[in-house]
Design a protein around this motif. Structure first.
Motif, mmCIF file in Angstrom:
data_model
loop_
_atom_site.group_PDB
_atom_site.id
_atom_site.type_symbol
_atom_site.label_atom_id
_atom_site.label_comp_id
_atom_site.label_asym_id
_atom_site.label_seq_id
_atom_site.Cartn_x
_atom_site.Cartn_y
_atom_site.Cartn_z
ATOM 1 N N VAL A 121 -10.808 -6.080 13.186
ATOM 2 C CA VAL A 121 -10.364 -6.259 11.807
ATOM 3 C C VAL A 121 -9.181 -7.210 11.776
ATOM 4 N N ALA A 122 -9.373 -8.371 11.213
ATOM 5 C CA ALA A 122 -8.322 -9.376 11.166
ATOM 6 C C ALA A 122 -7.300 -9.030 10.093
ATOM 7 N N LEU A 123 -6.043 -9.361 10.368
ATOM 8 C CA LEU A 123 -4.984 -9.109 9.398
ATOM 9 C C LEU A 123 -5.238 -9.866 8.105
ATOM 10 N N SER A 124 -5.738 -11.096 8.194
ATOM 11 C CA SER A 124 -6.012 -11.888 6.996
ATOM 12 C C SER A 124 -7.048 -11.206 6.104
ATOM 13 N N GLU A 125 -8.012 -10.520 6.736
ATOM 14 C CA GLU A 125 -9.027 -9.806 5.965
ATOM 15 C C GLU A 125 -8.402 -8.656 5.181
ATOM 16 N N LEU A 126 -7.490 -7.941 5.826
ATOM 17 C CA LEU A 126 -6.823 -6.827 5.150
ATOM 18 C C LEU A 126 -5.979 -7.323 3.984
ATOM 19 N N LEU A 127 -5.283 -8.426 4.186
ATOM 20 C CA LEU A 127 -4.423 -8.971 3.144
ATOM 21 C C LEU A 127 -5.230 -9.477 1.949
ATOM 22 N N SER A 128 -6.445 -9.926 2.192
ATOM 23 C CA SER A 128 -7.234 -10.517 1.117
ATOM 24 C C SER A 128 -7.982 -9.482 0.288
ATOM 25 N N ARG A 129 -8.044 -8.259 0.764
ATOM 26 C CA ARG A 129 -8.761 -7.238 0.026
ATOM 27 C C ARG A 129 -8.031 -6.888 -1.274
ATOM 28 N N GLU A 130 -8.809 -6.672 -2.321
ATOM 29 C CA GLU A 130 -8.223 -6.428 -3.626
ATOM 30 C C GLU A 130 -8.047 -4.945 -3.926
ATOM 31 N N PHE A 131 -8.504 -4.078 -3.039
ATOM 32 C CA PHE A 131 -8.436 -2.651 -3.340
ATOM 33 C C PHE A 131 -7.337 -1.956 -2.532
ATOM 34 N N TYR A 132 -6.279 -2.680 -2.209
ATOM 35 C CA TYR A 132 -5.138 -2.063 -1.543
ATOM 36 C C TYR A 132 -4.431 -1.117 -2.515
ATOM 37 N N LYS A 133 -3.608 -0.240 -1.985
ATOM 38 C CA LYS A 133 -2.826 0.693 -2.793
ATOM 39 C C LYS A 133 -1.350 0.289 -2.708
ATOM 40 N N PRO A 134 -0.700 0.017 -3.833
ATOM 41 C CA PRO A 134 0.716 -0.342 -3.801
ATOM 42 C C PRO A 134 1.556 0.799 -3.216
ATOM 43 N N VAL A 135 2.666 0.436 -2.586
ATOM 44 C CA VAL A 135 3.480 1.414 -1.851
ATOM 45 C C VAL A 135 4.941 1.319 -2.285
ATOM 46 N N SER A 136 5.562 2.476 -2.464
ATOM 47 C CA SER A 136 7.010 2.565 -2.674
ATOM 48 C C SER A 136 7.644 2.985 -1.350
ATOM 49 N N ILE A 137 8.560 2.169 -0.841
ATOM 50 C CA ILE A 137 9.248 2.476 0.420
ATOM 51 C C ILE A 137 10.581 3.142 0.085
ATOM 52 N N LEU A 138 10.742 4.393 0.487
ATOM 53 C CA LEU A 138 11.952 5.158 0.199
ATOM 54 C C LEU A 138 12.867 5.138 1.411
ATOM 55 N N VAL A 139 14.107 4.700 1.194
ATOM 56 C CA VAL A 139 15.063 4.548 2.282
ATOM 57 C C VAL A 139 16.315 5.381 1.966
ATOM 58 N N PRO A 140 16.343 6.666 2.331
ATOM 59 C CA PRO A 140 17.555 7.461 2.130
ATOM 60 C C PRO A 140 18.646 7.006 3.090
ATOM 61 N N ALA A 141 19.871 6.867 2.588
ATOM 62 C CA ALA A 141 20.943 6.313 3.423
ATOM 63 C C ALA A 141 22.234 7.088 3.231
ATOM 64 N N TYR A 142 22.873 7.375 4.345
ATOM 65 C CA TYR A 142 24.192 8.005 4.318
ATOM 66 C C TYR A 142 25.006 7.465 5.492
ATOM 67 N N GLY A 143 26.067 6.740 5.199
ATOM 68 C CA GLY A 143 26.916 6.193 6.251
ATOM 69 C C GLY A 143 26.216 5.169 7.115
ATOM 70 N N GLU A 144 25.508 4.227 6.486
ATOM 71 C CA GLU A 144 24.685 3.264 7.233
ATOM 72 C C GLU A 144 25.197 1.836 7.084
ATOM 73 N N GLU A 145 26.502 1.645 6.913
ATOM 74 C CA GLU A 145 27.022 0.301 6.662
ATOM 75 C C GLU A 145 26.720 -0.672 7.793
ATOM 76 N N GLU A 146 26.588 -0.192 9.014
ATOM 77 C CA GLU A 146 26.361 -1.074 10.161
ATOM 78 C C GLU A 146 24.925 -1.577 10.247
ATOM 79 N N THR A 147 23.969 -0.807 9.738
ATOM 80 C CA THR A 147 22.561 -1.138 9.965
ATOM 81 C C THR A 147 21.759 -1.380 8.699
ATOM 82 N N TYR A 155 2.651 -7.149 3.061
ATOM 83 C CA TYR A 155 1.906 -6.220 2.214
ATOM 84 C C TYR A 155 1.819 -6.819 0.822
ATOM 85 N N PRO A 156 0.659 -6.681 0.163
ATOM 86 C CA PRO A 156 0.457 -7.375 -1.120
ATOM 87 C C PRO A 156 1.399 -6.932 -2.228
ATOM 88 N N GLU A 157 1.677 -5.628 -2.335
ATOM 89 C CA GLU A 157 2.503 -5.152 -3.447
ATOM 90 C C GLU A 157 3.266 -3.903 -3.016
#
Length: 468
Positions: free
Chosen positions: A45-71, A84-86
């Motif tokens: 399965v080629a990455l380009s094939e995955l990117l071109s598919r129209e039936f992907y599911k959009p994703v919310s990336i949750l990044v909880p942070a506490y005391g992370e000024e360095e990183t 990722y498309p969306e």
């Protein structure tokens, strides 16, 4: 002084360690087969094939942070650069006492916005929301301190997409990681949650927020954790996933159906093991409703994380992990040995209870038992030899085998000296480190319920272009 039932205790101890290490031996075999399938599947399965598919599911990336000024800057950069498309990145600042929020404001030109969450879970108050003028899919939410689970619940209420990915603020994702993990939800309509591999980046060279070259970290305590992660993710989680018994999706990298998690009540506030507890609750929720579902692990997508670089920091982390394990298991004790919950109730939970939660008690007792036998002159040399064989040498062989598969089939340490050093670490971890680790986890049992819902404490190292 004569110890009663010496023979019975000897048989039980030998049987316990034989079963435990035999499971890992079988797991390594299963993981090898699964790894071969994954390699063939990835090539087909080629990455380009995955990117071109129209039936992907959009994703919310949750990044909880506490005391992370360095990183936090390098981590958010890596999330924003994902293939990722969306998707949207939502950073939740959980009342950090350092300049985490200011670093985000300066780096991404944030401005206050009015945004009402789609559905409210009970959380600590939100102080403000900020949208980047330069990066339209970045949202930063500032809130009062309430712990990681509370921060994730705030992120859930602000998320707008059907899938959400929970990641740690000190981690980096491979550019294709989200795409490859989200593919599972396209291929399987029953999939409720999926986790990817987590690897340690201590000592590695970085470039543009990516791991450009794997290098072995300088301290032995960091190296032994590489061995642990290889064994746990390659052998343990691959096997549990293939058998439909997966109970843990790492809080560092997991993908979930948002609607089902919201329906189950979000993350449980006031626990130190919110990741495992959520997966257990999802199992329980779906089985009680008699709805078909799957929870899977995919070894292909990779998340890079920092690990403790000293025994003092590692002790704190493993203390939290052990308490989190017990809290999650105890919260769902109704499922133990209960046929109503299928293989989760009668196989997975009993295994985790006996060979994970109770393991440090049994191990500490076993070592103490051998010492007492030696001091009282009752130590049978045949028992000692068998104990060393099944408890230590057998485990060492399994660890070396698992790491060898990881090194030569997946992870590419270019320098032969790094590979040799890791193999020697895998061989030696059973002699000293394992006993120390068992003692730390044993003591953690007596601190159950303390510091509930608090963030772990670990000194972060700033991620640099040439390594950290």
């Amino acid at each position: 002084m004569s110890i009663p039932y010496v023979g019975l205790f000897e048989v039980l101890i030998l049987g316990y360690f034989t079963i435990l290490n035999s499971f890992y031996a079988v797991a390594v075999y299963v993981a090898t087969r699964e790894l071969s399938r994954h390699i063939r599947r990835r090539q087909s399965v080629a990455l380009s094939e995955l990117l071109s598919r129209e039936f992907y599911k959009p994703v919310s990336i949750l990044v909880p942070a506490y005391g992370e000024e360095e990183t936090i800057r390098a981590s958010v950069d890596s999330f924003l650069a994902l293939h990722y498309p969306e998707f949207e990145v939502i950073v939740i600042n959980d009342g950090s006492q350092d300049s985490t929020l200011q670093v985000l404001k300066d780096a991404y030109d944030l401005e206050p916005v009015e945004r009402n969450p789609s559905r409210v879970l009970k959380t600590r108050p939100v102080l403000g929301a900020y949208r980047s003028r330069r990066v339209p899919n970045l949202l930063v939410v500032d809130k009062e301190n309430g712990g990681k689970a509370d921060a994730l619940n705030v992120g859930l209420t602000y998320a707008t997409f059907p899938l959400f990915c929970a990641v740690d603020a000190d981690s980096l994702l491979d550019a294709e990681a989200l795409l490859r993990l989200a593919r599972r939800f396209i291929e399987n309509d029953r999939l409720l949650a999926a986790g990817g591999s987590v690897r340690i980046m201590n000592g590695s060279h970085m470039r543009d927020g990516r791991v450009s070259e794997l290098r072995l970290p300088g301290t032995w305590v960091e190296r032994v954790q590489i061995v642990e992660y290889a064994r746990a993710f390659l052998a343990g989680r691959t096997t549990f996933s293939s058998l439909g018994l997966l109970l843990i999706i790492s809080g560092a990298f997991g993908l979930f159906r948002r609607a089902d998690v919201m329906e189950a009540g979000g993350f449980l506030d006031g626990t130190v093991g919110e990741d495992m507890e959520l997966v257990l609750r999802l199992h329980r929720h779906m089985r009680e409703q008699k709805r078909p579902y799957d929870v899977e692990f995919d070894m292909d997508p990779v998340c890079w994380t920092q690990c403790p670089d000293s025994f003092s920091l590692l002790r704190v982390q493993r203390d939290r992990w052990q308490r989190g394990l017990w809290e999650a298991l105890w919260a769902h004790r109704k499922m133990w040995f209960n046929p109503r919950y299928g293989r989760i109730g009668v196989v997975a939970l009993p295994y985790f209870l006996l060979f994970e939660a109770l393991a440090p008690i049994i191990e500490v007792f076993s070592y103490a038992f051998v010492i007492v036998l030696a001091l009282t002159g009752q130590l049978d040399l045949r028992f000692l030899a068998l104990f060393l064989l099944v408890a230590l040498l057998y485990g060492a062989v399994v660890s070396v085998t698992a790491l060898s598969i990881e090194l030569f089939m997946r992870v590419h340490f270019r320098r032969p000296v790094d590979r040799i050093a890791l193999l020697l670490t895998a061989l030696g971890e059973n002699f000293g480190f394992r006993q120390w680790h068992a003692w730390v986890r044993f003591l953690a049992i007596f601190r159950l319920g303390r510091r509930r819902g608090q963030w772990g404490s670990m000194t972060r190292r700033k991620i640099r272009a040439r390594g950290f």
